[in-house]
Design an enzyme around this catalytic site. Structure first.
Site, mmCIF file in Angstrom:
data_model
loop_
_atom_site.group_PDB
_atom_site.id
_atom_site.type_symbol
_atom_site.label_atom_id
_atom_site.label_comp_id
_atom_site.label_asym_id
_atom_site.label_seq_id
_atom_site.Cartn_x
_atom_site.Cartn_y
_atom_site.Cartn_z
ATOM 1 N N LYS A 210 -42.266 -36.342 10.928
ATOM 2 C CA LYS A 210 -41.689 -36.285 12.131
ATOM 3 C C LYS A 210 -40.803 -34.399 12.562
ATOM 4 O O LYS A 210 -41.498 -34.038 14.165
ATOM 5 C CB LYS A 210 -40.957 -37.193 12.799
ATOM 6 N N GLU A 216 -38.214 -31.812 1.006
ATOM 7 C CA GLU A 216 -39.445 -32.291 0.314
ATOM 8 C C GLU A 216 -40.964 -31.738 0.208
ATOM 9 O O GLU A 216 -41.406 -31.971 -0.583
ATOM 10 C CB GLU A 216 -38.521 -33.489 0.116
ATOM 11 N N GLY A 271 -37.809 -42.325 12.183
ATOM 12 C CA GLY A 271 -38.087 -42.179 11.713
ATOM 13 C C GLY A 271 -38.656 -43.210 10.814
ATOM 14 O O GLY A 271 -39.415 -43.886 10.082
ATOM 15 N N ARG A 272 -37.473 -44.293 10.469
ATOM 16 C CA ARG A 272 -37.634 -45.329 9.933
ATOM 17 C C ARG A 272 -38.282 -46.589 10.740
ATOM 18 O O ARG A 272 -38.186 -47.573 10.313
ATOM 19 C CB ARG A 272 -35.945 -45.685 9.859
ATOM 20 N N GLU A 357 -29.252 -47.210 6.763
ATOM 21 C CA GLU A 357 -29.674 -45.614 7.674
ATOM 22 C C GLU A 357 -28.819 -45.952 8.993
ATOM 23 O O GLU A 357 -28.710 -45.099 9.961
ATOM 24 C CB GLU A 357 -30.885 -45.144 7.686
ATOM 25 N N HIS A 388 -34.161 -62.806 -14.581
ATOM 26 C CA HIS A 388 -34.036 -62.706 -15.645
ATOM 27 C C HIS A 388 -33.085 -61.282 -15.849
ATOM 28 O O HIS A 388 -32.964 -60.465 -16.368
ATOM 29 C CB HIS A 388 -35.359 -62.672 -16.716
ATOM 30 N N LYS A 516 -27.334 -32.439 3.238
ATOM 31 C CA LYS A 516 -28.687 -31.558 3.346
ATOM 32 C C LYS A 516 -28.126 -29.830 3.472
ATOM 33 O O LYS A 516 -28.383 -28.779 2.731
ATOM 34 C CB LYS A 516 -29.583 -31.577 4.918
HETATM 35 O O1 LIG Z 1 -40.064 -37.236 9.358
HETATM 36 P P1 LIG Z 1 -39.480 -36.587 8.640
HETATM 37 O O2 LIG Z 1 -38.763 -35.320 9.928
HETATM 38 O O3 LIG Z 1 -39.587 -35.575 7.619
HETATM 39 O O4 LIG Z 1 -37.820 -36.944 7.870
HETATM 40 C C1 LIG Z 1 -37.875 -38.167 7.166
HETATM 41 C C2 LIG Z 1 -36.776 -38.538 6.903
HETATM 42 O O5 LIG Z 1 -35.474 -37.624 6.674
HETATM 43 C C3 LIG Z 1 -34.731 -38.490 7.510
HETATM 44 O O6 LIG Z 1 -33.903 -37.445 8.851
HETATM 45 C C4 LIG Z 1 -33.013 -38.260 6.687
HETATM 46 O O7 LIG Z 1 -33.142 -36.944 6.327
HETATM 47 C C5 LIG Z 1 -35.369 -39.937 8.023
HETATM 48 O O8 LIG Z 1 -34.364 -40.292 9.115
HETATM 49 C C6 LIG Z 1 -36.208 -39.474 7.983
HETATM 50 O O9 LIG Z 1 -36.709 -40.944 8.180
#
Ligand SMILES: O=P(O)(O)OC[C@H]1O[C@](O)(CO)[C@@H](O)[C@@H]1O
Length: 555
Positions: A210, A216, A271-272, A357, A388, A516
């Site tokens: 987004k 990452e 995002g979620r 979250e 188990h 972060k």
């Molecule tokens: O889609 P993006 O902006 O890369 O964000 C990835 C994820 O990082 C977060 O902002 C948390 O760091 C989440 O809420 C989100 O789903």
């Protein structure tokens, strides 16, 4: 409860619930079942292709009525209306949270900043349809003219967990043409292992972010781009092999993604909660657009149920209020998600982000510290495997652990008696949790086994299972795009309702920012040559660990 900053504990319903809790402490579920032959059918809800049996809970009609009264006193109806209408329910960021608009049928109107978002949503669905058809139909190909066989989706958090869950869950609906891989972690092992498996000429990379700022994702995307360019020296390789989904169009274009391979995201989607947007593209590429639309339709059916059903027959509301009941009035601090379906193996991971979250917060929407517990720890894993492993603690440990058992009635892989066996395992767990085993029963069993009197005395207490452990059983005829969509929307709304009761902004996530920020300071200290002087802005543990890393890596 007045306005948005009062405490739920100050409501009339809360006080009544304290009494119910007291009363039900001496009335175990087994007794509630014995007193009411209709309990199972009375505590069952059918909605959007799902069936919820919530009879195995520490609940009777009085407690249920006051749980619903609590929802009313916390103004659930108006908060729900605000959510669907596109009001800025994410108040710290002053944004709507319109994931429901992503699955709303065409022809409706929900305006954000003067624009009808439903039109944008459906235009994007059409763009997805064209892209999916072009890729799966072989019209869009790699830079050497070969058809795509693999998609590598690069994204993390909400840009990863929902699509991964849906791709795995809907494996029986895969076209067979496209294999989907997910690269989320900054642990280089993940992307390296994926790149070892795919052919650069036939691999499409989808950068899913987004913000298009998540380190990452950007680092993995750069590695993938470099890997591709080295193997496909054609100048237009990136244009052929990369697509992106982002609200940050400029950054995605600057990365090298062509305008026609760029899919929009909107600030009004969290995002979620974004699986339903173009973030679902890897899912659509795997199962086809018709099936993807079925996923949306199942979610929309759950939305309609959530809006329309009376509170006590409203599946997300009942599940949410049971969660509040255990979390706030019975002292539970976790909630187990136990899918009895191999295809749902990533459900606990997905729900961890969705729930923790969203509701892992400590101040109300007005920024006032809460005086009650908010979101529980969400954990879980596949049945029967968990039986188990950690079920021992569920049955005999000292914690109260409410659980959701999730199982389809019909398997996609009917082999031998496996599904009946799996179903029996699922039911036996919820039954054991509810009924337990008394000392008397344990002694009787040992005597029946022919044990000595000494053994009976020694072992009986170890075999006692206290029971009265609550659980829900959520079923569907079969795991299909529709029922998966309905189930995921069910949990979204359950999370929302709990956020309403706890008076939280369930749509921000400020808590993840500190790590972060600190990470940005630590990275240069790991790599800089010569080692940077200690600015005093750290602690001796972190400093020593940094020194270890540098020494081990010869830096
Ligand atoms: O889609 P993006 O902006 O890369 O964000 C990835 C994820 O990082 C977060 O902002 C948390 O760091 C989440 O809420 C989100 O789903």
């Amino acid at each position: 409860m007045q306005g948005h900053s009062s405490t739920p504990a100050a409501t009339k319903a809360w006080q009544a619930l304290l009494h119910h809790r007291q009363r039900l402490t001496t009335k175990p579920m087994a007794q509630l079942f014995a007193e009411d032959s209709q309990r199972a059918s009375r505590y069952m809800i059918e909605a959007a292709g799902l069936t919820l049996d919530f009879s195995k809970n520490r609940l009777d009609d009085g407690a249920l009525a006051d749980l619903m009264a609590l929802a009313e006193e916390c103004q659930l109806a108006s908060r729900r209306q605000a959510l669907f209408a596109g009001e800025p329910v994410n108040n710290t960021e002053n944004r709507p949270a319109l994931h429901t608009a992503l699955r709303a049928s065409a022809g409706q109107t929900i305006r954000v900043n003067g624009k009808n978002v439903i039109e944008e949503v459906h235009a994007t669905l059409k763009q997805m349809q064209r892209f999916v058809n072009a890729v799966t139909g072989g019209e869009r190909r790699g830079c050497t003219g070969e058809r795509f066989t693999d998609v590598v989706s690069i994204g993390i958090g909400g840009s990863f967990l929902g699509p991964k869950l849906a791709t795995e869950a809907l494996t029986p609906y895969h076209h067979g043409g496209i294999r989907c891989h997910y690269a989320a972690n900054i642990d280089g092992t993940e992307i390296c292992e994926i790149l070892r498996q795919v052919n650069p000429h036939t691999t499409l990379f989808l950068v899913q972010s987004k913000s298009f700022k998540t380190p990452e994702t950007l680092e993995n995307a750069k590695v993938a781009r470099e890997w591709l360019v080295q193997r496909c020296p054609q100048t237009d390789a990136v244009a052929h092999h990369f697509a992106a989904v982002s609200a940050n169009v400029d950054a995605a274009k600057a990365f090298g993604v062509e305008a026609d391979s760029l899919f929009p995201m909107w600030e009004w989607v969290g995002g979620r909660y974004s699986l339903w947007s173009a973030i679902g593209l890897p899912v659509a590429l795997s199962i086809g657009m018709d099936n993807f639309r079925q996923l949306l339709a199942g979610a929309e059916a759950m939305d309609e149920h959530f809006i329309q059903a009376p509170l006590a027959q409203n599946m997300p509301v009942v599940m949410a209020m049971l969660g509040v009941w255990y979390n706030n009035l019975w002292g539970a601090c976790s909630h187990a998600i136990l899918p009895y379906d191999q295809y749902l193996r990533s459900l606990p991971d997905y729900l961890q982000q969705l729930d923790m979250e969203s509701n892992g917060k400590r101040v109300t929407r007005a920024g006032v510290a809460v005086t009650y517990h908010t979101g529980p720890i969400i954990w879980g894993g596949l049945g029967a495997n968990g039986q188990h492993a950690y079920h021992q603690l569920i049955h005999q440990g000292t914690r109260l652990i409410p659980a959701d058992f999730i199982i389809p009635l019909v398997s996609h892989n009917p082999i031998a008696n496996h599904h009946a066996d799996l179903f029996a395992n699922c039911l036996s767990q919820s039954q054991a949790m509810m009924a337990g085993k008394t000392l008397e029963q344990a002694r009787f069993e040992l005597i029946a086994e022919g044990r000595s009197a000494q053994d009976v005395d020694r072992l009986a207490s170890h075999k006692v299972v206290p029971g009265n452990q609550p659980s829900n059983t959520l079923m569907m005829q079969q795991l299909t795009p529709w029922t998966l969509g309905a189930m995921m929307a069910l949990y979204e709304h359950r999370t929302f309702v709990q956020g309403v009761i706890w008076d939280l902004d369930s749509f921000d996530q400020w808590g993840v920012e500190l790590g972060k920020q600190l990470g940005q300071n630590i990275l240069p200290r790991l790599l800089a040559q010569p080692a940077p002087a200690n600015t005093g802005n750290s602690d001796s543990s972190t400093d020593a660990l940094i020194a270890r890393f540098r020494a081990a890596n010869g830096i």
